[in-house]
Design a protein around this motif. Structure first.
Motif, PDB file in Angstrom:
ATOM      1  N   GLN A   1      -4.059  60.096  24.859  1.00 49.42           N
ATOM      2  CA  GLN A   1      -5.412  60.447  25.310  1.00 49.42           C
ATOM      3  C   GLN A   1      -6.203  61.208  24.246  1.00 49.42           C
ATOM      4  O   GLN A   1      -7.417  61.077  24.172  1.00 49.42           O
ATOM      5  CB  GLN A   1      -5.327  61.296  26.572  1.00 49.42           C
ATOM      6  CG  GLN A   1      -4.737  60.539  27.757  1.00 49.42           C
ATOM      7  CD  GLN A   1      -4.397  61.473  28.906  1.00 49.42           C
ATOM      8  OE1 GLN A   1      -5.105  62.442  29.162  1.00 49.42           O
ATOM      9  NE2 GLN A   1      -3.303  61.197  29.582  1.00 49.42           N
TER      10      GLN A   1
ATOM     11  N   TRP B   1      -3.688  72.043  36.228  1.00 47.81           N
ATOM     12  CA  TRP B   1      -3.129  70.688  36.044  1.00 47.81           C
ATOM     13  C   TRP B   1      -3.109  70.006  37.409  1.00 47.81           C
ATOM     14  O   TRP B   1      -4.054  69.335  37.770  1.00 47.81           O
ATOM     15  CB  TRP B   1      -1.733  70.784  35.424  1.00 47.81           C
ATOM     16  CG  TRP B   1      -1.011  69.466  35.340  1.00 47.81           C
ATOM     17  CD1 TRP B   1      -1.567  68.229  35.143  1.00 47.81           C
ATOM     18  CD2 TRP B   1       0.408  69.252  35.454  1.00 47.81           C
ATOM     19  NE1 TRP B   1      -0.580  67.268  35.123  1.00 47.81           N
ATOM     20  CE2 TRP B   1       0.636  67.855  35.309  1.00 47.81           C
ATOM     21  CE3 TRP B   1       1.499  70.096  35.660  1.00 47.81           C
ATOM     22  CZ2 TRP B   1       1.916  67.289  35.367  1.00 47.81           C
ATOM     23  CZ3 TRP B   1       2.773  69.531  35.704  1.00 47.81           C
ATOM     24  CH2 TRP B   1       2.973  68.142  35.562  1.00 47.81           C
TER      25      TRP B   1
ATOM     26  N   ASN C   1      -0.429  68.922  29.607  1.00 52.14           N
ATOM     27  CA  ASN C   1      -1.619  68.502  30.362  1.00 52.14           C
ATOM     28  C   ASN C   1      -2.683  69.574  30.515  1.00 52.14           C
ATOM     29  O   ASN C   1      -3.769  69.300  31.041  1.00 52.14           O
ATOM     30  CB  ASN C   1      -1.196  67.979  31.742  1.00 52.14           C
ATOM     31  CG  ASN C   1      -0.638  66.578  31.638  1.00 52.14           C
ATOM     32  OD1 ASN C   1      -1.376  65.612  31.545  1.00 52.14           O
ATOM     33  ND2 ASN C   1       0.688  66.475  31.591  1.00 52.14           N
ATOM     34  N   THR C   2      -2.366  70.799  30.109  1.00 50.76           N
ATOM     35  CA  THR C   2      -3.379  71.865  30.160  1.00 50.76           C
ATOM     36  C   THR C   2      -3.727  72.269  28.725  1.00 50.76           C
ATOM     37  O   THR C   2      -4.740  71.854  28.184  1.00 50.76           O
ATOM     38  CB  THR C   2      -2.854  73.083  30.960  1.00 50.76           C
ATOM     39  OG1 THR C   2      -1.587  73.488  30.440  1.00 50.76           O
ATOM     40  CG2 THR C   2      -2.729  72.747  32.425  1.00 50.76           C
TER      41      THR C   2
ATOM     42  N   PRO D   1       6.214  63.923  26.678  1.00 52.08           N
ATOM     43  CA  PRO D   1       4.939  64.479  27.176  1.00 52.08           C
ATOM     44  C   PRO D   1       3.891  64.598  26.071  1.00 52.08           C
ATOM     45  O   PRO D   1       2.696  64.398  26.318  1.00 52.08           O
ATOM     46  CB  PRO D   1       5.336  65.864  27.708  1.00 52.08           C
ATOM     47  CG  PRO D   1       6.774  65.732  28.059  1.00 52.08           C
ATOM     48  CD  PRO D   1       7.354  64.802  27.015  1.00 52.08           C
TER      49      PRO D   1
ATOM     50  N   ASN E   1       5.461  69.319  30.692  1.00 46.48           N
ATOM     51  CA  ASN E   1       4.343  68.460  31.093  1.00 46.48           C
ATOM     52  C   ASN E   1       3.120  69.283  31.489  1.00 46.48           C
ATOM     53  O   ASN E   1       1.982  68.875  31.241  1.00 46.48           O
ATOM     54  CB  ASN E   1       4.768  67.532  32.239  1.00 46.48           C
ATOM     55  CG  ASN E   1       5.509  66.305  31.702  1.00 46.48           C
ATOM     56  OD1 ASN E   1       4.881  65.351  31.254  1.00 46.48           O
ATOM     57  ND2 ASN E   1       6.823  66.371  31.691  1.00 46.48           N
TER      58      ASN E   1
ATOM     59  N   ARG F   1      -4.264  69.077  26.472  1.00 44.99           N
ATOM     60  CA  ARG F   1      -5.533  68.386  26.741  1.00 44.99           C
ATOM     61  C   ARG F   1      -6.718  69.199  26.204  1.00 44.99           C
ATOM     62  O   ARG F   1      -7.673  68.657  25.672  1.00 44.99           O
ATOM     63  CB  ARG F   1      -5.684  68.181  28.249  1.00 44.99           C
ATOM     64  CG  ARG F   1      -6.652  67.101  28.641  1.00 44.99           C
ATOM     65  CD  ARG F   1      -6.817  67.074  30.144  1.00 44.99           C
ATOM     66  NE  ARG F   1      -5.602  66.684  30.832  1.00 44.99           N
ATOM     67  CZ  ARG F   1      -5.251  65.418  31.064  1.00 44.99           C
ATOM     68  NH1 ARG F   1      -6.007  64.438  30.644  1.00 44.99           N
ATOM     69  NH2 ARG F   1      -4.139  65.140  31.705  1.00 44.99           N
TER      70      ARG F   1
ATOM     71  N   ILE G   1       0.285  62.642  26.012  1.00 47.39           N
ATOM     72  CA  ILE G   1      -1.003  63.330  25.866  1.00 47.39           C
ATOM     73  C   ILE G   1      -1.689  62.855  24.574  1.00 47.39           C
ATOM     74  O   ILE G   1      -2.910  62.761  24.508  1.00 47.39           O
ATOM     75  CB  ILE G   1      -0.846  64.871  25.930  1.00 47.39           C
ATOM     76  CG1 ILE G   1      -2.121  65.516  26.469  1.00 47.39           C
ATOM     77  CG2 ILE G   1      -0.450  65.511  24.622  1.00 47.39           C
ATOM     78  CD1 ILE G   1      -2.347  65.284  27.917  1.00 47.39           C
TER      79      ILE G   1
END
Ligand code: PMP
Length: 415
Positions: free
Chosen positions: A140, A256, A107-108, A133, A103, A111, A137
């Motif tokens: 988004q 994050w 998320n880093t 995960p 995760n 993203r 992501i």
């Protein structure tokens, strides 16, 4: 010649206090090591000793206890860097586990790097922790998760993989692949797959949850950008995990989770962040368990990763041979090499029912989808019965399992 003599195996067993207990009045036969491994006395003692003599928050205090606790905590990072042959200690991010590590990357790195229509390649038999995960992501970024199909023996379809790398489903940005299947035990040829991905400028993440505990994993030899795994599957306390990342890759990532320890300077006009790896370690870490993680690595290296792998190979071969004599039993995952897992189904018997009967006999196996529902769908089964081994597993325990499965077959299957 066996990897260990019977005396060596008994000596190993005597180091795991839990193996002395009974379940439903029968000696425990613990065959669920892929879900969580057991802790030897040295790990349990390291944690107790830390709590008795050094328990204090890390990185914060100038007082003696805090400094000693910090030494233990940071010592586990040094030990992990050495265990994985990382170039620098800063490449080791300490997390709560494999799931959190993935995760964190999603998320880093995800993203920052994934764009609409980009593809994240995973295997069709991936653990949910390395699927969901990327889907979250993707909601988004507009990126998609595409599975590499597996063949009937649970090996990855390398022809299909090559086509996917060439863009058959869209531009691939990341190969996020399990090293060893938790559902079937298959060891995938990740070194070659990473080489092919890197040659095309594709980033790589290896889920080592089931490989790092079972054989030596060298991050420089793998040449992956990220490697993730959990401590509780390698004889360390739960709530410990690792994200290894190449320094220059980690260094290019923003944070994050926000909080204490991950900052450089905080003000209401703006905040700057700490360097790698602390940038990714917000809040109070699991420093007590870190003491146990170091002890677990000492234990694994003392036993020897090569011997552990050789013993796995022996146990898998023995279990395959004995289980295949049971009528109506089908092993899923016949492709070799494998690491410490044998998964099977019994004709006409639900895995959960089988698992409950085996439990009554003191045998702990995992039944169900093993957090790999697409894998179960691929093989048209609701789940499997999974026996997973450790270096202390004996042939006698596998015999007990086979005997138990025969009884289940008789009671539930009328065979
Ligand atoms: N990946 C694989 C291959 C696993 O076997 C597991 C645990 N079953 C995970 C990821 C997730 O590990 P954890 O629950 O310790 O975060």
């Amino acid at each position: 010649m066996s990897a260990f003599t019977p005396e060596e195996i008994q000596a190993l067993r005597s180091r795991f206090p839990i193996l002395g207990r009974t379940v439903h009045g029968k000696p425990l036969v613990y065959l669920d090591n892929a879900a969580t491994s057991q802790m030897p006395n040295s790990v349990i003692e390291a944690v107790r000793e830390f709590d008795r003599t050094k328990h204090a928050n890390v990185h914060r205090g100038v007082h003696q206890l805090s400094q000693e606790a910090t030494d233990v905590h940071e010592g586990s990072r040094d030990r992990l860097a050495k265990f994985l042959n990382a170039r620098r200690r800063e490449e080791i991010v300490l997390t709560r586990g494999c799931t959190e590590s993935i995760n964190l990357v999603a998320n880093t790195w995800g993203r920052q790097n994934l764009r609409s229509k980009d593809v994240v390649l995973v295997s069709q038999i991936e653990h949910h922790a390395n699927i969901v995960p990327w889907q979250l992501i993707g909601n988004q970024t507009g990126s998609t998760v595409v599975p590499i199909p597996v063949l009937d023996d649970t090996s990855l379809d390398q022809d299909a993989f090559l086509k996917l790398l060439e863009g058959a489903a869209g531009p691939v940005k990341l190969l996020a692949i399990q090293h060893v299947s938790n559902a079937f035990g298959t060891i995938h040829p990740v070194v070659e797959m990473i080489r092919l991905a890197r040659a095309r400028g594709i980033a790589t993440l290896v889920d080592g949850a089931q490989s790092v505990p079972h054989f030596a994993v060298d991050v420089q030899a793998l040449d992956c950008d990220f490697l993730v795994f959990s401590g509780h599957k390698m004889h360390a306390p739960t709530g410990t995990g690792v994200l290894y990342g190449k320094f220059e890759v980690l260094d290019a990532l923003g944070p994050w989770q926000g909080g204490g320890d991950m900052i450089d300077k905080v003000s209401f006009s703006g905040t700057t962040f700490h360097e790698v790896p602390y940038r990714f370690e917000a809040g109070t870490p699991n420093f007590t368990a870190a003491a146990g993680f170091t002890a677990a690595l000492d234990f694994l290296e003392e036993v020897g990763m090569e011997k552990i792998h050789d013993r796995d190979t022996e146990l898998v071969a023995y279990a395959h041979q004995e289980l295949s004599t049971v009528p109506g039993l089908k092993i899923l995952g016949t492709h070799l090499p494998k690491a410490g897992v044998v998964s099977f189904v019994l004709d006409g018997i639900h895995p959960y029912d089988a698992g409950m009967f085996l439990d009554q006999m003191g045998i702990a196996v995992r039944t169900g989808h093993h957090c790999a529902q697409p894998a179960m769908e691929r093989f048209g089964v609701p789940g499997t019965i999974r026996a997973s081994f450790a270096m202390f597993t004996t042939e006698t325990e596998i015999d007990t399992l086979v005997e138990g499965v025969r009884r289940v077959n008789k009671i539930l299957g009328g065979r």
